[in-house]
Design a protein around this motif. Structure first.
Motif, PDB file in Angstrom:
ATOM      1  N   ASP A  44      -4.503  17.811  -3.762  1.00 22.71           N
ATOM      2  CA  ASP A  44      -3.473  16.905  -4.268  1.00 22.71           C
ATOM      3  C   ASP A  44      -3.815  16.451  -5.682  1.00 22.71           C
ATOM      4  OD1 ASP A  44      -1.987  17.073  -1.987  1.00 22.71           O
ATOM      5  OD2 ASP A  44      -2.645  15.151  -1.151  1.00 22.71           O
ATOM      6  N   GLN A  52      -7.507  15.332  -1.510  1.00 22.25           N
ATOM      7  CA  GLN A  52      -7.940  15.064  -2.884  1.00 22.25           C
ATOM      8  C   GLN A  52      -9.393  15.486  -3.071  1.00 22.25           C
ATOM      9  OE1 GLN A  52      -5.492  10.834  -3.208  1.00 22.25           O
ATOM     10  NE2 GLN A  52      -7.559  10.962  -4.020  1.00 22.25           N
ATOM     11  N   ASN A  94     -12.691  11.364  -3.403  1.00 22.61           N
ATOM     12  CA  ASN A  94     -12.259  10.308  -2.484  1.00 22.61           C
ATOM     13  C   ASN A  94     -12.404  10.785  -1.041  1.00 22.61           C
ATOM     14  OD1 ASN A  94     -10.943   8.345  -0.965  1.00 22.61           O
ATOM     15  ND2 ASN A  94      -9.330   8.032  -2.490  1.00 22.61           N
ATOM     16  N   TRP A 137     -10.874  10.330  -8.286  1.00 22.75           N
ATOM     17  CA  TRP A 137      -9.812  10.928  -7.479  1.00 22.75           C
ATOM     18  C   TRP A 137     -10.295  12.103  -6.640  1.00 22.75           C
ATOM     19  CZ3 TRP A 137      -4.690   9.522  -6.824  1.00 22.75           C
ATOM     20  CH2 TRP A 137      -3.867  10.449  -6.181  1.00 22.75           C
ATOM     21  N   THR A 166     -11.808   9.366   1.699  1.00 26.11           N
ATOM     22  CA  THR A 166     -10.754   8.947   2.629  1.00 26.11           C
ATOM     23  C   THR A 166      -9.478   9.777   2.451  1.00 26.11           C
ATOM     24  OG1 THR A 166      -9.836   7.261   1.131  1.00 26.11           O
ATOM     25  CG2 THR A 166     -11.665   6.598   2.567  1.00 26.11           C
ATOM     26  N   LYS A 167      -9.448  10.616   1.433  1.00 26.71           N
ATOM     27  CA  LYS A 167      -8.279  11.457   1.167  1.00 26.71           C
ATOM     28  C   LYS A 167      -8.729  12.927   1.119  1.00 26.71           C
ATOM     29  CE  LYS A 167      -5.413   7.958   0.307  1.00 26.71           C
ATOM     30  NZ  LYS A 167      -4.178   7.675   1.069  1.00 26.71           N
TER      31      LYS A 167
END
Length: 214
Positions: free
Chosen positions: A167, A145, A139, A136, A141-142
């Motif tokens: 997040d 996070q 990541n 998590w 792409t986030k």
């Protein structure tokens, strides 16, 4: 009455014998598996150090330092390039506030404090929920996070729900809070002990056991 007394004595003796045999067997099994368990933990630790730090040529002696807020000491593993310049430090850190208690991490920092990587070493969080921490918080792409490449000096390493900039894992806020607590503890202690890493001579090409007790 003599028969009853004899039976009671036999029961006590039998129970004692069973307990003694069980304890002996358990002790023998522990002695057989202790070294294997320690070797497995050391291997995981060494692999974590290599995976979270920038490329390095050698490691200096590890050392321990207590967090400013108190509690168990953290272990530091400084890494150097061929010119003996510090390229990063791996910090073995923890939180005891996970959903199921202890969460243990290895967090890597570049000399400027930027997070270069992390590995979850140990946890007992809920499978499928809290156990997502390893993937998590890295990541790519986030961005909200992902903590890799961020500096706790300029990024608030608290979950968004608490006013921070990261997040939380979906449905696992407690685990996320504990994870980020461990990261903050690692950074704060690292920042206070950075001069020791910069002065430490490189002595080994491979990660070694941390040794000693806190």
């Amino acid at each position: 009455m003599a028969t009853i007394k004899s039976s009671f004595q036999n029961m006590v003796l039998t129970l004692f014998a069973v307990t003694l045999i069980s304890a002996t067997v358990l002790g023998f099994v522990h002695s057989l598996t202790k070294d294997a368990i320690e070797a497995s933990k050391l291997k995981a630790q060494n692999e974590a150090i290599k995976s979270i730090l920038p490329e390095f040529d050698s490691l200096g002696e590890s050392w321990k330092a207590a967090p400013t807020e108190g509690g168990d000491s953290l272990t530091f593993f400084p890494a150097y390039d061929a010119s003996k310049n510090l390229v990063g430090v791996a910090v073995k850190t923890y939180s005891k506030n996970g959903f199921s208690g202890l969460i243990e991490l290895m967090v890597g920092f570049k000399p400027d404090g930027e997070i270069s990587g992390y590995q979850v070493l140990e946890h007992k969080e809920t499978p499928g929920l809290g156990s997502k921490a390893q993937a998590w918080f890295s990541n790519e792409t986030k961005p909200k996070q992902n903590i890799i490449g961020k500096n706790p000096e300029t990024t608030d390493m608290h979950v968004s729900k608490d006013g921070g900039q990261v997040d939380a894992i979906t449905a696992s806020t407690i685990t996320s809070r504990a994870f980020l607590e461990a990261v903050r503890r690692a950074y704060d202690t690292y920042k206070n002990n950075l001069p020791a890493a910069e002065e430490e001579p490189a002595v080994s090409s491979e990660p070694e056991s941390e040794g000693g007790e806190s």
